[in-house]
Enzyme design. Sequence first.
Site, PDB file in Angstrom:
ATOM      1  CE1 TYR A 173      11.398  33.006   5.056  1.00 40.74           C
ATOM      2  CE2 TYR A 173      11.470  30.500   4.851  1.00 40.74           C
ATOM      3  CZ  TYR A 173      11.256  31.852   4.238  1.00 40.74           C
ATOM      4  OH  TYR A 173      11.104  31.799   2.902  1.00 40.74           O
TER       5      TYR A 173
ATOM      6  CE  LYS B 100      -0.375  -0.017   5.051  1.00 40.75           C
ATOM      7  NZ  LYS B 100      -1.257  -0.149   6.198  1.00 40.75           N
TER       8      LYS B 100
ATOM      9  CG  MET C 104       8.442  24.730  -0.714  1.00 45.81           C
ATOM     10  SD  MET C 104       7.187  25.748  -1.637  1.00 45.81           S
ATOM     11  CE  MET C 104       6.307  26.568  -0.400  1.00 45.81           C
TER      12      MET C 104
ATOM     13  NE  ARG D  79      -5.906   0.323  11.178  1.00 43.37           N
ATOM     14  CZ  ARG D  79      -4.764  -0.190  10.577  1.00 43.37           C
ATOM     15  NH1 ARG D  79      -4.003   0.883  10.469  1.00 43.37           N
ATOM     16  NH2 ARG D  79      -4.456  -1.190  10.417  1.00 43.37           N
TER      17      ARG D  79
END
Length: 366
Positions: free
Chosen positions: A251, A39, A310, A133
């Site tokens: 930053y 998956k 980023m 779950r």
Amino acid sequence: MTINLTPTVRLTIDTNAIARNFQQLKNLSGSARCGAAVKANAYGCGIDTVVPILLNNGCADFFVADAVEGELVRRLAPSSKIYILSGYLPQSREKIITSNLIPIIGSAHHLEQWQKLQRRHPFAIQFNTGMNRIGIQHSDANSILDNLSEKPDLILSHFANADEPVDIKNEEQLKAFSSIVSTFTGIEASMANSAAIITNPDSHFHLTRPGIAIYGGNPLVDRANPMEVVFKLEAQIIDIKTVAKGESISYGGTFIAPQNMTISTLGIGYADGLPRSASGHGVPARKVRPTGMRGFVNGHHIPNVGRITMDISMFDCSSLKNNSINIGDWVEITGKNITIDELAEASGTVSYEILTNFGRARHKYS
């Protein structure tokens, strides 16, 4: 196999290590068949890459997240059993039937919908033994069996704490599932994930279903990883500069240079899958993680400094002397020198998320 994610980020998948990891898990599974969870695009390593390797090593049972992934695996594995972990959803009915996929049904509601189809098609039932779950309550097993118009091909459950073998919850869940197995006589059963394959032979039943261990992640807490490294990620140095003592980096000024530092700038950031939470922070630490990730280059570990941005990250390479680092060099982000689990710990997450993050980044331009 090496893939360029961007001009400054490359990913190498060791296909031989995948094969050896699966063979090890297959051997540990004993008399049980060893399937494979593929998956999330094979945990970020690529269904198109991983499935053929597993097929060539004797895997005949695959577990995917949904019918879309099931279709992809079916094209590669025309004769295999392909189980859909998300179960039966009416909108996936056509794909399930045409691609001969096996839904793992985990609720009484969806089981009722499935039986209304009035056609023979393989299906599986998942029981909840403590994970909470998805899955039909284990206490309802007898009533479910009494009301089935057709029997499932497989029953299964899932451990919540298998990565911690001494946890008493594992024993409780196994006892509950074993009771269900004795009720569903003549039907195959599956419970063991990667960790349970290694530590709990009583949970193997007929079919094991490893995931993270195939891809080199450590399936066990506080134990040495028995699996081989599969996933190597590198980023290229695009700049090297001197930052003076007292100056801030990136930053928010979360890292202040404690002395003059040599800083390498790498062309990788959170848009490429690198968690921003892996950022290395110094003083003042402004309520953020005090330590961060490391890179590895030319035989040295170099710490990340300042917030990851980023598409750019900064690393302290002051410890490398005599011009032993240059613009254009490749820095290992994770691989044999920095495990996927080490990067995950520095990020405050798990190896599963790290792998799938980079897997999504792999396909962002495709």
